[in-house]
Design a protein around this motif. Structure first.
Motif, PDB file in Angstrom:
ATOM      1  N   ASN A   1     -37.847  54.482  30.172  1.00 26.43           N
ATOM      2  CA  ASN A   1     -36.866  55.545  29.936  1.00 26.43           C
ATOM      3  C   ASN A   1     -36.407  55.558  28.475  1.00 26.43           C
TER       4      ASN A   1
ATOM      5  N   GLN B   1     -38.697  50.033  34.101  1.00 23.39           N
ATOM      6  CA  GLN B   1     -38.289  51.431  34.189  1.00 23.39           C
ATOM      7  C   GLN B   1     -37.285  51.778  33.096  1.00 23.39           C
ATOM      8  N   GLN B   2     -36.373  50.848  32.825  1.00 22.34           N
ATOM      9  CA  GLN B   2     -35.400  51.072  31.753  1.00 22.34           C
ATOM     10  C   GLN B   2     -36.102  51.195  30.397  1.00 22.34           C
TER      11      GLN B   2
ATOM     12  N   GLU C   1     -39.393  45.345  37.764  1.00 17.95           N
ATOM     13  CA  GLU C   1     -39.684  46.782  37.851  1.00 17.95           C
ATOM     14  C   GLU C   1     -38.526  47.608  37.302  1.00 17.95           C
ATOM     15  N   ASN C   2     -37.294  47.173  37.583  1.00 20.55           N
ATOM     16  CA  ASN C   2     -36.124  47.879  37.050  1.00 20.55           C
ATOM     17  C   ASN C   2     -36.070  47.790  35.528  1.00 20.55           C
ATOM     18  N   GLU C   3     -36.367  46.600  34.993  1.00 24.96           N
ATOM     19  CA  GLU C   3     -36.372  46.427  33.541  1.00 24.96           C
ATOM     20  C   GLU C   3     -37.462  47.278  32.893  1.00 24.96           C
TER      21      GLU C   3
ATOM     22  N   GLN D   1     -37.438  39.973  45.139  1.00 27.94           N
ATOM     23  CA  GLN D   1     -36.268  40.248  44.307  1.00 27.94           C
ATOM     24  C   GLN D   1     -36.621  40.189  42.824  1.00 27.94           C
ATOM     25  N   GLU D   2     -37.423  39.179  42.449  1.00 23.16           N
ATOM     26  CA  GLU D   2     -37.841  39.049  41.053  1.00 23.16           C
ATOM     27  C   GLU D   2     -38.716  40.228  40.640  1.00 23.16           C
ATOM     28  N   LYS D   3     -39.605  40.638  41.550  1.00 23.50           N
ATOM     29  CA  LYS D   3     -40.468  41.782  41.273  1.00 23.50           C
ATOM     30  C   LYS D   3     -39.646  43.051  41.079  1.00 23.50           C
ATOM     31  N   LYS D   4     -38.636  43.218  41.933  1.00 27.74           N
ATOM     32  CA  LYS D   4     -37.776  44.393  41.822  1.00 27.74           C
ATOM     33  C   LYS D   4     -37.006  44.383  40.511  1.00 27.74           C
ATOM     34  N   LYS D   5     -36.561  43.189  40.103  1.00 27.50           N
ATOM     35  CA  LYS D   5     -35.832  43.064  38.844  1.00 27.50           C
ATOM     36  C   LYS D   5     -36.713  43.452  37.664  1.00 27.50           C
TER      37      LYS D   5
END
Length: 220
Positions: free
Chosen positions: A189, A185-186, A181-183, A175-179
């Motif tokens: 972008n 990616q933002q 990765e999302n940050e 979950q932390e890794k996904k968080k």
């Protein structure tokens, strides 16, 4: 089924009788299904003893029909277990109704206690259904394997706690890794957006400069 072939065969014969009486299978298919059941049980017990335990574990997301498809309907086995597979397929599509499920709710309510975990409830229901099928506790055979399981229950409980703790930590890391990765990616972008805006701005400046240069030359 793997622990007691006689119980499994008895249940299977009941299924065959129900299907035959409902004109869903012929007498020939019923006889062949019975003949194929025992060899199938022996093969699974010898070559795939852990598949049922893995399927019943919390980590397995395989559906029941896919599970039996893998055991019965693969290319090399399809012809060998043809009639048995036909019976199993009928069981999957046969209408069961909700009566047994609703009765199960009543049983669950009876055995529920405070702070009872889901897996504990499932295991208690398995024990309840097994005893009920045998006709009472006096008909339950106390085997050596059962005694060993009872003696090792505490060890298995602690091992399960360790396993769950490991899975929780793994899920937390995921979950932390996904968080992160999302940050990331933002940020990528945003960086791309800024770069495109800058390129657009530079292009506009270049066009203005070019227009002014052309205007200046025309005035010479």
């Amino acid at each position: 089924m793997l622990n007691n072939s006689n119980i499994g065969l008895t249940r299977f014969n009941i299924v065959l009788e129900v299907l035959h009486n409902a004109n869903q299978i012929t007498e020939t298919v019923a006889e062949r299904g019975t003949d194929q059941y025992v060899p199938f049980w022996s093969v699974v017990k010898e070559k795939n003893p852990n598949e049922f335990e893995i399927f019943l574990s919390d980590e397995c997301n395989l559906k029941l029909d896919n599970f039996y498809y893998g055991l019965l309907s693969k290319a090399k086995k399809k012809k060998k277990w043809k009639d048995l597979w036909q019976v199993v397929k009928l069981c999957f599509i046969f209408s069961h109704g909700n009566a047994s499920v609703e009765r199960g709710f009543s049983v669950n309510k009876t055995i529920l206690v405070e702070n009872l975990k889901e897996q504990s409830l499932i295991n208690q229901r398995r024990a309840y259904d097994g005893i009920k099928f045998l006709g009472g506790v006096e008909n339950v055979s106390i085997t050596k394997r059962m005694l060993l399981a009872a003696r090792g229950a505490r060890h298995l409980y602690r091992a399960d706690l360790v396993r769950k703790e490991f899975l929780d930590k793994k899920a937390s890391k995921t979950q932390e890794k996904k968080k992160i990765e999302n940050e990331l990616q933002q940020l990528y972008n945003q960086k791309k957006k800024i770069r495109l805006e800058k390129e657009k701005e530079e292009t506009e400046f270049e066009e203005k400069i070019q227009n002014l240069e052309e205007t200046r030359k025309s005035l010479l």
